[in-house]
Design a protein around this motif. Structure first.
Motif, mmCIF file in Angstrom:
data_model
loop_
_atom_site.group_PDB
_atom_site.id
_atom_site.type_symbol
_atom_site.label_atom_id
_atom_site.label_comp_id
_atom_site.label_asym_id
_atom_site.label_seq_id
_atom_site.Cartn_x
_atom_site.Cartn_y
_atom_site.Cartn_z
ATOM 1 N N GLU A 141 7.494 6.204 -7.077
ATOM 2 C CA GLU A 141 6.357 7.106 -7.236
ATOM 3 C C GLU A 141 5.071 6.302 -7.194
ATOM 4 O O GLU A 141 4.901 5.356 -7.960
ATOM 5 C CB GLU A 141 6.475 7.838 -8.576
ATOM 6 C CG GLU A 141 5.436 8.905 -8.769
ATOM 7 C CD GLU A 141 5.523 9.542 -10.152
ATOM 8 O OE1 GLU A 141 6.624 9.974 -10.531
ATOM 9 O OE2 GLU A 141 4.494 9.570 -10.843
ATOM 10 N N CYS A 142 4.180 6.665 -6.288
ATOM 11 C CA CYS A 142 2.897 5.951 -6.197
ATOM 12 C C CYS A 142 2.170 6.082 -7.527
ATOM 13 O O CYS A 142 2.058 7.173 -8.085
ATOM 14 C CB CYS A 142 2.038 6.520 -5.081
ATOM 15 S SG CYS A 142 0.343 5.893 -5.120
ATOM 16 N N GLU A 143 1.669 4.992 -8.060
ATOM 17 C CA GLU A 143 1.028 5.053 -9.377
ATOM 18 C C GLU A 143 -0.340 5.731 -9.305
ATOM 19 O O GLU A 143 -0.890 6.115 -10.324
ATOM 20 C CB GLU A 143 0.912 3.652 -9.996
ATOM 21 C CG GLU A 143 0.009 2.718 -9.252
ATOM 22 C CD GLU A 143 -0.075 1.329 -9.904
ATOM 23 O OE1 GLU A 143 0.692 1.064 -10.844
ATOM 24 O OE2 GLU A 143 -0.902 0.536 -9.455
ATOM 25 N N ASN A 144 -0.874 5.890 -8.097
ATOM 26 C CA ASN A 144 -2.189 6.506 -7.955
ATOM 27 C C ASN A 144 -2.098 7.992 -7.602
ATOM 28 O O ASN A 144 -2.586 8.841 -8.329
ATOM 29 C CB ASN A 144 -2.978 5.757 -6.889
ATOM 30 C CG ASN A 144 -4.379 6.308 -6.708
ATOM 31 O OD1 ASN A 144 -5.105 6.506 -7.690
ATOM 32 N ND2 ASN A 144 -4.741 6.600 -5.472
ATOM 33 N N CYS A 145 -1.430 8.319 -6.473
ATOM 34 C CA CYS A 145 -1.403 9.723 -6.031
ATOM 35 C C CYS A 145 -0.068 10.403 -6.325
ATOM 36 O O CYS A 145 0.116 11.577 -6.012
ATOM 37 C CB CYS A 145 -1.736 9.815 -4.544
ATOM 38 S SG CYS A 145 -0.367 9.276 -3.478
ATOM 39 N N HIS A 146 0.887 9.673 -6.927
ATOM 40 C CA HIS A 146 2.213 10.196 -7.302
ATOM 41 C C HIS A 146 3.047 10.658 -6.119
ATOM 42 O O HIS A 146 3.959 11.473 -6.278
ATOM 43 C CB HIS A 146 2.083 11.297 -8.365
ATOM 44 C CG HIS A 146 1.336 10.827 -9.579
ATOM 45 N ND1 HIS A 146 1.883 9.931 -10.467
ATOM 46 C CD2 HIS A 146 0.077 11.085 -10.009
ATOM 47 C CE1 HIS A 146 0.982 9.669 -11.414
ATOM 48 N NE2 HIS A 146 -0.116 10.353 -11.144
ATOM 49 N N PRO A 155 0.824 -1.219 0.000
ATOM 50 C CA PRO A 155 0.000 0.000 0.000
ATOM 51 C C PRO A 155 0.856 1.266 0.000
ATOM 52 O O PRO A 155 1.923 1.297 0.616
ATOM 53 C CB PRO A 155 -0.767 -0.114 1.315
ATOM 54 C CG PRO A 155 0.157 -0.873 2.228
ATOM 55 C CD PRO A 155 0.953 -1.795 1.357
ATOM 56 N N CYS A 156 0.409 2.274 -0.707
ATOM 57 C CA CYS A 156 1.037 3.595 -0.636
ATOM 58 C C CYS A 156 0.793 4.132 0.768
ATOM 59 O O CYS A 156 -0.295 3.997 1.314
ATOM 60 C CB CYS A 156 0.396 4.512 -1.681
ATOM 61 S SG CYS A 156 0.801 6.254 -1.474
ATOM 62 N N THR A 157 1.808 4.750 1.347
ATOM 63 C CA THR A 157 1.630 5.227 2.726
ATOM 64 C C THR A 157 0.762 6.490 2.767
ATOM 65 O O THR A 157 0.300 6.887 3.822
ATOM 66 C CB THR A 157 2.997 5.539 3.375
ATOM 67 O OG1 THR A 157 3.741 6.370 2.493
ATOM 68 C CG2 THR A 157 3.769 4.263 3.655
ATOM 69 N N ARG A 158 0.517 7.120 1.611
ATOM 70 C CA ARG A 158 -0.339 8.309 1.621
ATOM 71 C C ARG A 158 -1.776 7.980 1.234
ATOM 72 O O ARG A 158 -2.711 8.247 1.959
ATOM 73 C CB ARG A 158 0.214 9.377 0.672
ATOM 74 C CG ARG A 158 -0.467 10.722 0.873
ATOM 75 C CD ARG A 158 0.293 11.861 0.254
ATOM 76 N NE ARG A 158 -0.097 12.047 -1.150
ATOM 77 C CZ ARG A 158 0.502 12.918 -1.961
ATOM 78 N NH1 ARG A 158 1.531 13.627 -1.514
ATOM 79 N NH2 ARG A 158 0.107 13.044 -3.203
ATOM 80 N N CYS A 159 -1.956 7.283 0.080
ATOM 81 C CA CYS A 159 -3.331 7.067 -0.384
ATOM 82 C C CYS A 159 -3.808 5.619 -0.194
ATOM 83 O O CYS A 159 -4.938 5.294 -0.522
ATOM 84 C CB CYS A 159 -3.453 7.452 -1.853
ATOM 85 S SG CYS A 159 -2.674 6.265 -2.964
ATOM 86 N N ALA A 160 -2.923 4.764 0.315
ATOM 87 C CA ALA A 160 -3.269 3.365 0.619
ATOM 88 C C ALA A 160 -3.578 2.525 -0.622
ATOM 89 O O ALA A 160 -4.061 1.409 -0.520
ATOM 90 C CB ALA A 160 -4.410 3.276 1.627
HETATM 91 ZN ZN LIG Z 1 -0.477 6.962 -3.260
#
Ligand SMILES: [Zn+2]
Length: 589
Positions: free
Chosen positions: A220-225, A181-186
């Motif tokens: 780089e998170c593929e969702n929220c960058h 999981p991305c630590t910002r947007c999960a």
């Molecule tokens: Zn993210």
């Protein structure tokens, strides 16, 4: 992963992984320990070779038994080797464990087993003796058990696409990837190194870095960058979960593990090792296999651009400053001999010196006389010193291909053995030392060298690839080498072909309509320098002394051109070194 191994519904487990993934190293050990303790039955453990089998048994298994009371009370510590000394055998209540090398046909025969553990399968021989593929053999041995009782576990880092056994097995499995999981947007995503990855379709993002400035590396998170750096990694790994790409496959669990999701290595280090490996195709392959746990795509691996070779030609005549010793390679054709001379310097940096085509049948003495005359030439070094054959820095080793007109080749080299003239025979093998062996041919009563042609060609193409820079592991060509010359030099490509046994294997193959004498002569030069195995540092310092002496004498006696050139040979004649292991040489970047 361990759950899959112990879960009854899962019959096969495949783990395609990077070398260092931490924790998974012990996956086989732990599973074996579990079964001996909880659900004993006959077990087969397969390692690439006998020595690995023995090492694993002694170092890993015995230690695990010693440190685990539940096991030490069950497993007899006595190691019983069978008559042929191929199998290690451990007995425990309710079962027995056989530990064998992958090449042991006997080890796969005559045994009924319930569970098979195959470690490092991409390092296996293609076949266990004449018996065939080890994974299939292991499967056959488990057939007397029901689906829910038997188990086959395969673990390895992969090798080359199309040859890799672990990848073949992985593609048959449910193909699990670890999503974190991305630590910002999960948002859950699987981490890949670059968009060159074969798993790029699973992720739209990859590790970001600047190869000129390694002060930052992030994913780089593929969702929220969001820029996820190393400090987020552990949290991401802990929150991760496996996701199946092929959930319809039910009895076969497959795991892919890359070092990107290992808590035991860091991203910056991975990027650094990738950048270091990039300059050399073979090292890049090792990096892709062992760090990213992915196969290397061969078709892209050795495409040498002829124009780039024409562009890298240099202005030099005769023998440039860096050269310390000369070798020659001779290719024998029905109507001619082709000879090429190369010069070698510190770190095996090398220079094309000259090429001569001698027209005439190898059946005729005059043809060989002409070769002799050519190889007896003296060469003028850039420093003004003269290089004489068989002097310290002169032409010191000659390799003549014995694939054609062998009798004449042997007759020729035999009388010149003391001058280190060798007949050479090519053999296959990519992982072998350049000189596999030096032998004595009884029929012709002459010495010959067995040369690992595949390994040498790979090294040559590495040295010719566009990424190399003058210096370490570089071949220099003068302006007089023309297009036809480079056509021949790059006349072969490395491809995967089915061998007669049906197994895919790597081969160097001549491109349609090309000639390859220049490449062959170059290969024999590499064999010659491997046979010679000179100490370039020592030669360099002796050479500097000679140049200094020449300058001194030029000041005092302007007419004497060269000081004594009859220096001691650079190495004892190879005849005295029979039995010694030729390691070949290895350019490390
Ligand atoms: Zn993210």
């Amino acid at each position: 992963m361990m759950d899959c191994i112990t879960e009854e519904a899962i019959e096969e487990v495949t783990v395609m992984k990077s070398v260092r993934t931490g924790g998974t190293q012990a996956v086989i050990d732990n599973a074996i320990g579990y079964f001996i303790h909880q659900d004993p039955g006959p077990i087969l453990v397969v390692h690439p070779g006998k020595s690995e089998a023995r090492d694993w048994s002694k170092d890993h298994f015995d230690n695990m038994v010693r440190d685990t009371p539940a096991l030490s009370s069950r497993v007899s510590s006595e190691k019983i080797k069978d008559r042929r000394n191929e199998i290690l055998r451990k007995q425990f209540p309710g079962g027995v464990m056989y530990v064998i090398g992958s090449n042991s046909a006997a080890g796969f025969r005559q045994k009924t087993i319930q569970r098979a553990f195959l470690d490092d399968i991409d390092a296996y021989d293609f076949s266990a003796g004449e018996e065939g593929d080890q994974i299939q053999l292991a499967r056959n041995r488990t057939l007397s058990y029901t689906d829910f009782q038997r188990k086959i576990v395969k673990v390895s880092s992969p090798t080359i696409r199309g040859i890799s056994k672990i990848e073949r097995e992985y593609f048959k499995s449910d193909q699990r990837h670890y999503y974190v999981p991305c630590t910002r947007c999960a948002h859950f995503q699987t981490l890949i190194f670059s968009n060159d990855s074969q798993f790029a379709e699973l992720a739209s993002s990859f590790l970001r870095f600047d190869s000129e400035n390694l002060s930052w590396v992030y994913y780089e998170c593929e969702n929220c960058h969001a820029k996820l750096d190393e400090s987020h990694k552990l949290r991401m790994i802990r929150g991760g979960r496996w996701k199946k790409l092929k959930p319809e496959v039910t009895h076969h669990a497959g795991f892919h593990l890359s070092e990107l999701i290992s808590p035991f290595s860091n991203w910056l280090e991975i990027v650094k090792s990738f950048l270091a490996a990039k300059r050399n195709r073979e090292e890049l392959r090792v990096c892709v296999n062992q760090r990213f746990g992915e196969t290397f795509v061969e078709s892209k691996s050795y495409e040498i651009d002829e124009d780039s070779l024409l562009a890298r030609r240099e202005k030099y005549v005769n023998v440039p400053e860096g050269v310390l010793v000369l070798t020659a390679g001779v290719d024998v054709q029905p109507d001619r001999l082709e000879a090429i001379i190369y010069g070698w310097g510190v770190n095996h940096e090398c220079w094309f010196i000259d090429r001569r085509i001698i027209i005439g049948s190898p059946e005729r003495n005059t043809t060989w006389d002409e070769l002799d005359e050519y190889l007896s030439n003296e060469w003028t070094h850039e420093s003004g010193l003269i290089l004489r054959p068989w002097a310290a820095n002169g032409l010191n080793c000659v390799c003549v291909d014995s694939g054609f007109s062998a009798e004449n080749v042997y007759r020729y080299v035999k009388r010149r053995q003391m001058k280190r003239y060798f007949a050479v025979k090519g053999d296959e093998g990519f992982k072998k030392p350049f000189i596999i062996d030096t032998k004595y041919d009884k029929k012709y009563r002459a010495r010959f060298a067995v040369v690992a042609v595949d390994a040498i060609k790979t090294r040559i193409m590495d040295m010719l690839s566009a990424d190399t820079k003058p210096g370490f592991g570089y071949i220099h060509y003068p302006e007089r080498c023309n297009e036809e010359f480079f056509n021949q030099l790059t006349s072969e490509k490395r491809v995967i072909r089915k061998a007669t046994s049906g197994h895919p294997k790597l081969v160097w193959e001549l491109k349609d309509g090309f000639r390859n004498e220049v490449l062959d002569c170059t290969v024999y030069n590499f064999a010659a320098v491997a046979l010679l195995n000179p100490s370039f540092e020592k030669l360099r310092s002796k050479w500097n002394d000679r140049v200094a002496a020449k300058e001194m004498s030029a000041q005092t006696q302007p007419h004497e051109q060269v000081s004594s050139d009859r220096a001691a040979p650079v190495a004892p004649p190879p005849a005295r070194r029979r039995g010694r292991q030729h390691s070949g040489w290895n350019v490390k970047v």
